[in-house]
Every structure is written in structure tokens, then in C-alpha cells.
Design an enzyme around this catalytic site. Structure first.
Site, mmCIF file in Angstrom:
data_model
loop_
_atom_site.group_PDB
_atom_site.id
_atom_site.type_symbol
_atom_site.label_atom_id
_atom_site.label_comp_id
_atom_site.label_asym_id
_atom_site.label_seq_id
_atom_site.Cartn_x
_atom_site.Cartn_y
_atom_site.Cartn_z
ATOM 1 N N HIS A 45 39.832 51.571 53.651
ATOM 2 C CA HIS A 45 38.472 52.036 53.948
ATOM 3 C C HIS A 45 37.692 51.055 54.811
ATOM 4 O O HIS A 45 36.617 51.383 55.319
ATOM 5 C CB HIS A 45 37.707 52.291 52.644
ATOM 6 C CG HIS A 45 36.679 53.377 52.763
ATOM 7 N ND1 HIS A 45 35.791 53.449 53.805
ATOM 8 C CD2 HIS A 45 36.411 54.448 51.974
ATOM 9 C CE1 HIS A 45 34.997 54.502 53.639
ATOM 10 N NE2 HIS A 45 35.371 55.132 52.546
ATOM 11 N N ARG A 46 38.217 49.858 55.019
ATOM 12 C CA ARG A 46 37.507 48.896 55.858
ATOM 13 C C ARG A 46 37.531 49.302 57.332
ATOM 14 O O ARG A 46 36.599 48.956 58.082
ATOM 15 C CB ARG A 46 38.128 47.501 55.698
ATOM 16 C CG ARG A 46 37.953 46.908 54.306
ATOM 17 C CD ARG A 46 38.703 45.604 54.135
ATOM 18 N NE ARG A 46 40.160 45.777 54.313
ATOM 19 C CZ ARG A 46 41.044 44.796 54.160
ATOM 20 N NH1 ARG A 46 40.623 43.571 53.837
ATOM 21 N NH2 ARG A 46 42.337 45.028 54.324
#
Length: 235
Positions: free
Chosen positions: A207-208
Site C-alpha cells: 500500500h505504500r
């Protein structure tokens, strides 16, 4: 008279030391625990894909090669899915190298890589895969052949599983888990119910650098390629 079945091997007892490959898997799994991942799933109708496979199988093309090609074409439209997080930045990979997870006979996993899957023709991908797998089983791959993947596929469809989630490999942004294709009742374009072969794919993302909408758009295009444009895999 039928020959007697061979006796089953005795079950291991006590602590069995891990192989080097198994230790490497443990290390990779520990890395994944530190990454904020999430999953997105989608069902994909495979009737036309399966029909194309039936035509290509006699020519040496495998399902693995076809999946790698389909994923490669979808990744070309979504560069973010072929990226990975680095400190305070996103590293975009110029090549689309699809790694395919393979279980080793003595335990552990290895990920032979089909390089430039988006631009390499399907027959060359099929030949490459048939060369890579036996050498992978014998531990004879070079580092370049199993450590250069920019996106990974884990396919357990041959075992009949309905759905599963894969753990993200180090230094990549996403991995796609491919389950079995099975007859399913679906609503057809004519508004009538009918039967179609459907598989569930589940993508695990970091998700980064990859957000949920990115993953959803990628799966939408992958589904379109497999469902409506399987012939594009030939080019």
C-alpha cells in the site's frame, strides 16, 4: 492381479533441519510482515482463454506462459503495478519480468522469471518456461533467472483451490494468486443465466506505492484480456 501399492514413506519425527531454500523462504516471509499489504479479488471467466490454450498446448505453450503474457500486457497499461517502494520514493521498472512461483521437491519455493513478458511472443515464453522449470527443480538456475522478477504470479489452480492469498515477495509491489477455474452460473450478456468457467484471482499489494484503485483497474484490464481479447496473447 493388480500390483500392491508401494508402502507410504514414514512420517518425519522430531525437528528436521530446514534446507537452505526453506530458510530463504522464512527470511522473505519475515520481510513481508513489515510491509503494509492489502488484497483485492476478482472473478474472471476463462472459457475463451481455455479454448485458446487447447489450440496452443500441442504447440508447446503452457498455461503459465499464457498467464504471464496476459499479466505482462496488463502491466504495460499500469506501470504502477510493476513498481516497488524505496525509501521516500517509487521505483518504476523499465522491464516487465514476470516471476512464477514453483514449489521445490525438497521444500521451499523458487520463482523462475519470464523476462519481457509483455513483448515476448507466446511461443518463446512457452519454450522459456519449459527450459526453466526442470532446471529450477534441479537447483541449476542462475541468480538472474530467479531473482529479477518485477511482478509475481502464484498459480494453485492445478490443485483445485477456489481462492487463496499470496505473501508479497521482497522488493516487489504486487503478487497475483490464481485459483482454479470451475463451472459457475453467471448472468450472460443476453440477460439469461448460463454456465461458464470462472476463476478467482487475488492480488496482494504494497500500500505504500500501490493503492486500491490501482489494483482494481489492473484486474479489470487483466479480466478484459482473458475474457474478451485472448487472441491478443498471440502477438
Amino acid at each position: 492381479a493388480q500390483a500392491a501399492a508401494a508402502p507410504a514413506a514414514p512420517a518425519p519425527a522430531g525437528v528436521v533441519p530446514m534446507t537452505g531454500m526453506q530458510k530463504a523462504v522464512v527470511k522473505n516471509m519475515a520481510w513481508a510482515d513489515s510491509v503494509p499489504t492489502y488484497t483485492v479479488s476478482r472473478q474472471i471467466v476463462t472459457d475463451d482463454f481455455d479454448a485458446l490454450y487447447a489450440q496452443l498446448k500441442p504447440k508447446g505453450v503452457t498455461v503459465s506462459a499464457m498467464l504471464a503474457k496476459a499479466v505482462g500486457l496488463a502491466l504495460a497499461k499500469h506501470p504502477i503495478m510493476n513498481s516497488n517502494y524505496v525509501e521516500d520514493g517509487i521505483s518504476y521498472n523499465s522491464d516487465i519480468n514476470v516471476a512464477m512461483a514453483v514449489a521445490m521437491p525438497d521444500g521451499g519455493l523458487i520463482t523462475p522469471v519470464l523476462k519481457n513478458a509483455d513483448t515476448t511472443d507466446i511461443y518463446s515464453l512457452g519454450r522459456a518456461w519449459k527450459d526453466l522449470v526442470p532446471r529450477a527443480m534441479e537447483g541449476k538456475l542462475s541468480a538472474d533467472e530467479f531473482s529479477t522478477g518485477t511482478f509475481t504470479i502464484s498459480n494453485l489452480g492445478m490443485f483445485g483451490v477456489s481462492q487463496f492469498v499470496s505473501i508479497l515477495p521482497p522488493n516487489t509491489g504486487a503478487i497475483l494468486a490464481v485459483a482454479a477455474s470451475a463451472p459457475t452460473a453467471v448472468l450472460q450478456k443476453n440477460g439469461m443465466m448460463g454456465m461458464a468457467k470462472v476463476m478467482t484471482v487475488t492480488i496482494t499489494c504494497d500500500h505504500r506505492n500501490i493503492y486500491g484503485a490501482d489494483a482494481a483497474k489492473f484486474l479489470k484490464d487483466l479480466a478484459r484480456i482473458i475474457e474478451e481479447e485472448p487472441q491478443s496473447l498471440l502477438f
